[in-house]
Each structure stands twice: as C-alpha cells, then as structure tokens.
Design an enzyme around this catalytic site. Structure first.
Site, PDB file in Angstrom:
ATOM      1  N   ASP A  38     -93.111  74.355  24.870  1.00 49.83           N
ATOM      2  CA  ASP A  38     -93.203  72.926  24.583  1.00 49.83           C
ATOM      3  C   ASP A  38     -94.128  72.274  25.612  1.00 49.83           C
ATOM      4  O   ASP A  38     -93.804  72.202  26.788  1.00 49.83           O
ATOM      5  CB  ASP A  38     -91.794  72.309  24.650  1.00 49.83           C
ATOM      6  CG  ASP A  38     -91.792  70.844  24.246  1.00 49.83           C
ATOM      7  OD1 ASP A  38     -92.896  70.239  24.174  1.00 49.83           O
ATOM      8  OD2 ASP A  38     -90.698  70.299  24.009  1.00 49.83           O
ATOM      9  N   ASN A  45    -105.706  72.814  21.605  1.00 48.75           N
ATOM     10  CA  ASN A  45    -105.700  72.204  20.268  1.00 48.75           C
ATOM     11  C   ASN A  45    -104.407  71.454  19.949  1.00 48.75           C
ATOM     12  O   ASN A  45    -104.406  70.580  19.097  1.00 48.75           O
ATOM     13  CB  ASN A  45    -105.939  73.328  19.245  1.00 48.75           C
ATOM     14  CG  ASN A  45    -105.550  72.921  17.848  1.00 48.75           C
ATOM     15  OD1 ASN A  45    -106.285  72.202  17.156  1.00 48.75           O
ATOM     16  ND2 ASN A  45    -104.358  73.356  17.417  1.00 48.75           N
ATOM     17  N   ILE A  93    -101.113  69.014  19.722  1.00 49.28           N
ATOM     18  CA  ILE A  93    -100.749  67.616  19.988  1.00 49.28           C
ATOM     19  C   ILE A  93     -99.259  67.455  19.727  1.00 49.28           C
ATOM     20  O   ILE A  93     -98.713  68.103  18.834  1.00 49.28           O
ATOM     21  CB  ILE A  93    -101.505  66.605  19.090  1.00 49.28           C
ATOM     22  CG1 ILE A  93    -101.556  67.108  17.635  1.00 49.28           C
ATOM     23  CG2 ILE A  93    -102.878  66.301  19.608  1.00 49.28           C
ATOM     24  CD1 ILE A  93    -101.975  66.035  16.635  1.00 49.28           C
ATOM     25  N   SER A 114    -110.750  64.024  18.857  1.00 51.58           N
ATOM     26  CA  SER A 114    -110.827  63.259  17.615  1.00 51.58           C
ATOM     27  C   SER A 114    -111.889  62.175  17.694  1.00 51.58           C
ATOM     28  O   SER A 114    -112.161  61.632  18.775  1.00 51.58           O
ATOM     29  CB  SER A 114    -109.470  62.616  17.354  1.00 51.58           C
ATOM     30  OG  SER A 114    -109.566  61.686  16.313  1.00 51.58           O
ATOM     31  N   TYR A 169    -101.775  57.963  20.465  1.00 52.81           N
ATOM     32  CA  TYR A 169    -102.631  59.116  20.166  1.00 52.81           C
ATOM     33  C   TYR A 169    -104.044  58.894  20.681  1.00 52.81           C
ATOM     34  O   TYR A 169    -104.625  59.737  21.375  1.00 52.81           O
ATOM     35  CB  TYR A 169    -102.629  59.347  18.655  1.00 52.81           C
ATOM     36  CG  TYR A 169    -103.590  60.414  18.167  1.00 52.81           C
ATOM     37  CD1 TYR A 169    -103.301  61.764  18.313  1.00 52.81           C
ATOM     38  CD2 TYR A 169    -104.794  60.056  17.557  1.00 52.81           C
ATOM     39  CE1 TYR A 169    -104.177  62.740  17.855  1.00 52.81           C
ATOM     40  CE2 TYR A 169    -105.673  61.027  17.095  1.00 52.81           C
ATOM     41  CZ  TYR A 169    -105.363  62.367  17.244  1.00 52.81           C
ATOM     42  OH  TYR A 169    -106.241  63.314  16.801  1.00 52.81           O
ATOM     43  N   GLY A 171    -113.200  64.474  12.400  1.00 53.91           N
ATOM     44  CA  GLY A 171    -112.770  63.389  11.520  1.00 53.91           C
ATOM     45  C   GLY A 171    -111.475  63.783  10.826  1.00 53.91           C
ATOM     46  O   GLY A 171    -110.776  64.701  11.273  1.00 53.91           O
TER      47      GLY A 171
HETATM   48  N1  LIG Z   1    -105.826  66.643  11.173  1.00 57.67           N
HETATM   49  C1  LIG Z   1    -106.687  65.692  11.471  1.00 57.67           C
HETATM   50  O1  LIG Z   1    -107.007  64.826  10.654  1.00 57.67           O
HETATM   51  C2  LIG Z   1    -107.303  65.651  12.836  1.00 57.67           C
HETATM   52  C3  LIG Z   1    -108.337  64.732  13.071  1.00 57.67           C
HETATM   53  C4  LIG Z   1    -108.933  64.687  14.320  1.00 57.67           C
HETATM   54  C5  LIG Z   1    -108.489  65.542  15.316  1.00 57.67           C
HETATM   55  N2  LIG Z   1    -107.472  66.417  15.069  1.00 57.67           N
HETATM   56  C6  LIG Z   1    -107.024  67.265  16.173  1.00 57.67           C
HETATM   57  O2  LIG Z   1    -106.877  68.598  15.747  1.00 57.67           O
HETATM   58  C7  LIG Z   1    -105.833  69.219  16.501  1.00 57.67           C
HETATM   59  C8  LIG Z   1    -104.853  69.888  15.542  1.00 57.67           C
HETATM   60  O3  LIG Z   1    -104.359  68.915  14.652  1.00 57.67           O
HETATM   61  P1  LIG Z   1    -103.550  69.327  13.317  1.00 57.67           P
HETATM   62  O4  LIG Z   1    -103.791  68.275  12.311  1.00 57.67           O
HETATM   63  O5  LIG Z   1    -103.840  70.737  13.006  1.00 57.67           O
HETATM   64  O6  LIG Z   1    -102.035  69.179  13.831  1.00 57.67           O
HETATM   65  P2  LIG Z   1    -100.698  69.922  13.273  1.00 57.67           P
HETATM   66  O7  LIG Z   1    -100.956  70.547  11.960  1.00 57.67           O
HETATM   67  O8  LIG Z   1     -99.620  68.906  13.388  1.00 57.67           O
HETATM   68  O9  LIG Z   1    -100.472  71.072  14.332  1.00 57.67           O
HETATM   69  C9  LIG Z   1    -100.105  70.746  15.647  1.00 57.67           C
HETATM   70  C10 LIG Z   1     -99.773  72.017  16.388  1.00 57.67           C
HETATM   71  O10 LIG Z   1     -99.286  71.673  17.692  1.00 57.67           O
HETATM   72  C11 LIG Z   1     -97.962  72.206  17.849  1.00 57.67           C
HETATM   73  N3  LIG Z   1     -97.133  71.288  18.637  1.00 57.67           N
HETATM   74  C12 LIG Z   1     -96.604  70.099  18.253  1.00 57.67           C
HETATM   75  N4  LIG Z   1     -95.891  69.562  19.257  1.00 57.67           N
HETATM   76  C13 LIG Z   1     -95.962  70.449  20.288  1.00 57.67           C
HETATM   77  C14 LIG Z   1     -95.409  70.480  21.585  1.00 57.67           C
HETATM   78  N5  LIG Z   1     -94.635  69.481  22.059  1.00 57.67           N
HETATM   79  N6  LIG Z   1     -95.670  71.542  22.381  1.00 57.67           N
HETATM   80  C15 LIG Z   1     -96.433  72.563  21.927  1.00 57.67           C
HETATM   81  N7  LIG Z   1     -96.983  72.591  20.720  1.00 57.67           N
HETATM   82  C16 LIG Z   1     -96.755  71.540  19.899  1.00 57.67           C
HETATM   83  C17 LIG Z   1     -97.437  72.386  16.428  1.00 57.67           C
HETATM   84  O11 LIG Z   1     -96.471  73.414  16.327  1.00 57.67           O
HETATM   85  P3  LIG Z   1     -94.883  73.196  16.614  1.00 57.67           P
HETATM   86  O12 LIG Z   1     -94.470  71.999  15.844  1.00 57.67           O
HETATM   87  O13 LIG Z   1     -94.304  74.490  16.148  1.00 57.67           O
HETATM   88  O14 LIG Z   1     -94.766  73.027  18.101  1.00 57.67           O
HETATM   89  C18 LIG Z   1     -98.693  72.831  15.715  1.00 57.67           C
HETATM   90  O15 LIG Z   1     -98.933  74.205  15.921  1.00 57.67           O
HETATM   91  C19 LIG Z   1    -105.217  68.126  17.348  1.00 57.67           C
HETATM   92  O16 LIG Z   1    -105.757  68.188  18.647  1.00 57.67           O
HETATM   93  C20 LIG Z   1    -105.641  66.866  16.650  1.00 57.67           C
HETATM   94  O17 LIG Z   1    -105.697  65.764  17.512  1.00 57.67           O
HETATM   95  C21 LIG Z   1    -106.870  66.484  13.857  1.00 57.67           C
END
Ligand SMILES: NC(=O)c1ccc[n+]([C@@H]2O[C@H](COP(=O)([O-])OP(=O)(O)OC[C@H]3O[C@@H](n4cnc5c(N)ncnc54)[C@H](OP(=O)(O)O)[C@@H]3O)[C@@H](O)[C@H]2O)c1
Ligand SMILES: *[C@@H]1O[C@H](CO)[C@@H](O)[C@H](O)[C@H]1NC(C)=O
Ligand SMILES: *[C@@H]1O[C@H](CO)[C@@H](O)[C@H](O)[C@H]1NC(C)=O
Length: 289
Positions: free
Chosen positions: A92, A119, A121, A170, A183, A216
């Site tokens: 965590d 990566n 969040i 982001s 965020y 994005g």
């Molecule tokens: N999706 C978008 O639209 C978007 C846009 C711009 C940037 N991003 C960036 O891309 C990255 C990935 O985003 P995503 O959309 O793929 O997010 P996601 O699908 O919610 O995945 C987040 C990951 O982080 C893990 N996580 C969550 N809380 C945690 C904690 N307290 N400790 C350790 N691990 C944790 C989650 O697994 P567990 O829940 O099992 O811990 C999961 O593996 C992020 O940095 C985000 O800011 C995403």
C-alpha cells in the site's frame, strides 16, 4: 472569434508539421529483452497493460499494487506472454514503509534495476472539493511522496545500470481542471519533482533518464466510471496504446511524452487565450449548483 480560430488553425498546422518532422520511431523492442523492470499500480488499468507489453518484449518484471489476487493473475499472464521471470508483491503506497519495502524486494529478486515505472495512484473522488485537507495529505503520500521515496532508494542502482525512471502523470498537471483538486495537486507535485530532477541529473552528468508521461483521458474502469455523465465531450483512448507509448518513451529515453499526441499541441498554446480556454473547460462539465 473568427480571428482566434484562424490563428489557432495556422498554428496547429505549423505544429503538426513540426511534430511530423520530429516523429521518428527509434524504438527497438530488443533493448527490453531481459531488462529488469519494476511496475507499480500493475494490478489493473494502464499499469497492467504496461506489464503485458514488457512481458511481450521479454523483460523480467516485478509488479505491485494492493490486491494480491489480481497481481497473481497479471503475473501469470506475463509469463504466458513471454516474460522470463515475474514476481509480485502486495503493498500500500499510502503507507510510509511500503514504497521502500517494494523497492528492496525488486532489487533482491531482479539483482538490480533498469526501469522504475511509477504508475500507481490512490483512490480519490471526482467532484468539487469539500475542504478535506486530510484526504489531500493521504493522497500526497500515495501519489507523490511514495514516488520520491522510491526514486531516493532506487537511484543508486539506476546509476549503476544507466537505467530509466518513467513517471506516469496527467494532462491535469499541465491544464488544471475542476473536480480533481487533490489529484491535480499530487500530479503537479510529480511534474515539478521530476522536471527539477531531470535538470540535476543532467548537470551532474548522471546517465539515468526520466520520462514524464502526460496522459489524456484513458479508458480504464476507474477513469470511465468517474467521468460518466459528467463529461461527455472527451473521448477516452485505449489503455494498451497508452501503455505502449509510455514504454517506448522510456526505452528511447525521452524527457516527456504525450498520449494522445495532440495534447502536446494543446499544451503549447495553453496560455494564449486563457479566458476562452477556461470557459471551454468549465462548460464541458455537467454541473448544476
Ligand atoms: N485513466 C486515465 O484517464 C488517466 C489519465 C491521465 C493519467 N492517468 C494516470 O495513469 C496512471 C494509471 O491510472 P489508471 O487509470 O490505470 O488507474 P487504475 O486503473 O485505477 O489503476 C491504479 C493502480 O494503482 C493501484 N493502487 C491503488 N491504490 C493504491 C495504493 N494505495 N497503493 C498501491 N497501489 C494502489 C491499483 O491497484 P489496487 O487497487 O489493487 O491497489 C491499480 O493497480 C495513474 O498515474 C493516473 O494518474 C490516467
Ligand atoms: C553506462 O554508460 C557509461 C557511459 O555513459 C558506460 O561507460 C558504462 O559501461 C555503462 N554501464 C552499463 C552498465 O551499461
Ligand atoms: C546512457 O546510457 C544509455 C543506455 O545504456 C546509452 O545508450 C547511452 O549511450 C548513455 N549515454 C551516455 C551519454 O553515456
């Protein structure tokens, strides 16, 4: 308005030409074969896809997130896709000790480190801020301080391998938008930290590359469930495509990548018509006070 649009159009054509000129895909997948990679937030979403691409390119991978059962499945799939070795460690990142514990685990299993892919969040809301500072504090640890901790303990090993840090950030950190105050604050910290670190490593002639990824809207479950019904004007891009660009940017040692690519143009003209920009942003949110 007509004039603004003309200026914008002229400038866009010019920049598109510039980008097309710069656009040479120098990525050679062979450089990733056997490489030692740590990917955080790899149990789902973009991080999961990042792990799969590294696996296809034959890298050795350590993945981490909180949910052990999901990590186990991702690790199994990585092996099927061609990774020679995969390990997972539940952790965590909002905990003070876990970032360093994960890094020590990765160094121990991999015997060094070539790519540190930051990566993950922590979870947050998508609505107006209610004044909760404690949530910002917790999210700062999960989204930013854990990155700084892992860089601090990983850098000596990345120096030995001429390695790379990839920080997934982001567009929100470049163009703030509503409903994401905690965020956006954490992502701005990420951008500032890695932007400054790029200078310092370069001035010290340290050969560790840092790739800041400005993404994005991506079609992960987390993101889509949040914007659903609130923003309809923006299309979401595929997580697998985003993950591949992230990996290519790291492997070719780019300072920064944008995905989808047009955000680079948008960022370049971000401050030209601030009033217009802000009204476009605000009107794309459905909000009835
Ligand atoms: N999706 C978008 O639209 C978007 C846009 C711009 C940037 N991003 C960036 O891309 C990255 C990935 O985003 P995503 O959309 O793929 O997010 P996601 O699908 O919610 O995945 C987040 C990951 O982080 C893990 N996580 C969550 N809380 C945690 C904690 N307290 N400790 C350790 N691990 C944790 C989650 O697994 P567990 O829940 O099992 O811990 C999961 O593996 C992020 O940095 C985000 O800011 C995403
Ligand atoms: C790292 O790069 C330097 C040149 O910057 C080179 O001399 C050295 O052999 C490289 N080390 C590794 C492990 O690739
Ligand atoms: C830095 O390391 C990379 C990867 O090993 C290598 O390709 C590059 O030549 C090195 N750059 C310098 C300036 O030593």
């Amino acid at each position: 308005m007509g004039r603004v649009l003309k200026v914008l159009l002229f400038w866009s054509v010019l920049s598109a030409a510039y980008i097309a000129y710069q656009w040479k895909d120098t990525f050679d997948p062979a450089v990733l074969s056997g490489r030692r990679v740590l990917v955080t937030g790899a149990s789902k979403g973009i991080g999961e896809q990042i792990a799969y691409h590294y696996a296809r390119f034959g890298s050795q991978i350590v993945i981490t997130a909180r949910t052990e059962s999901a990590l186990k499945k991702v690790a199994e799939k990585c092996l099927q896709l061609g990774s020679p070795k995969v390990w997972y460690i539940p952790a965590d990142m909002s905990d003070l000790e876990d970032p360093n514990r994960v890094l020590r685990f990765a160094l121990d299993k991999l015997g060094g480190l070539d790519y540190l892919v930051l990566n993950h969040i922590g979870s947050t809301f998508f609505q107006m801020w209610n004044g909760d500072v404690e949530h910002i504090r917790v999210l700062m640890q999960a989204n930013f301080l854990s990155y700084a901790q892992m860089v601090s303990s990983g850098l000596p090993f990345l120096k030995q391998s001429n390695g790379s840090i990839i920080a997934v950030s982001s567009i929100a950190a470049k163009i703030p938008s509503p409903f994401t105050i905690p965020y956006t604050a954490t992502k701005s910290a990420v951008n500032g930290f890695f932007g400054s670190l790029q200078h310092e490593l370069s001035m010290q002639k340290v050969n560790v590359s840092i790739t800041l990824c400005s993404l994005g809207l991506i079609d992960t479950e987390t993101a889509l469930s949040k914007v659903k019904g609130v923003i309809d004007t923006m299309s979401a891009y595929p997580a697998s495509g985003a993950a591949l660009e992230v990996i290519k940017g790291g492997a070719t040692r780019q300072n920064e990548i944008f995905y989808p690519w047009y955000w680079q143009l948008v960022c370049a003209i971000r401050d030209w018509f601030p009033g217009y920009r802000d009204s476009v942003i605000q009107s794309s949110y459905k909000y009835n006070p």
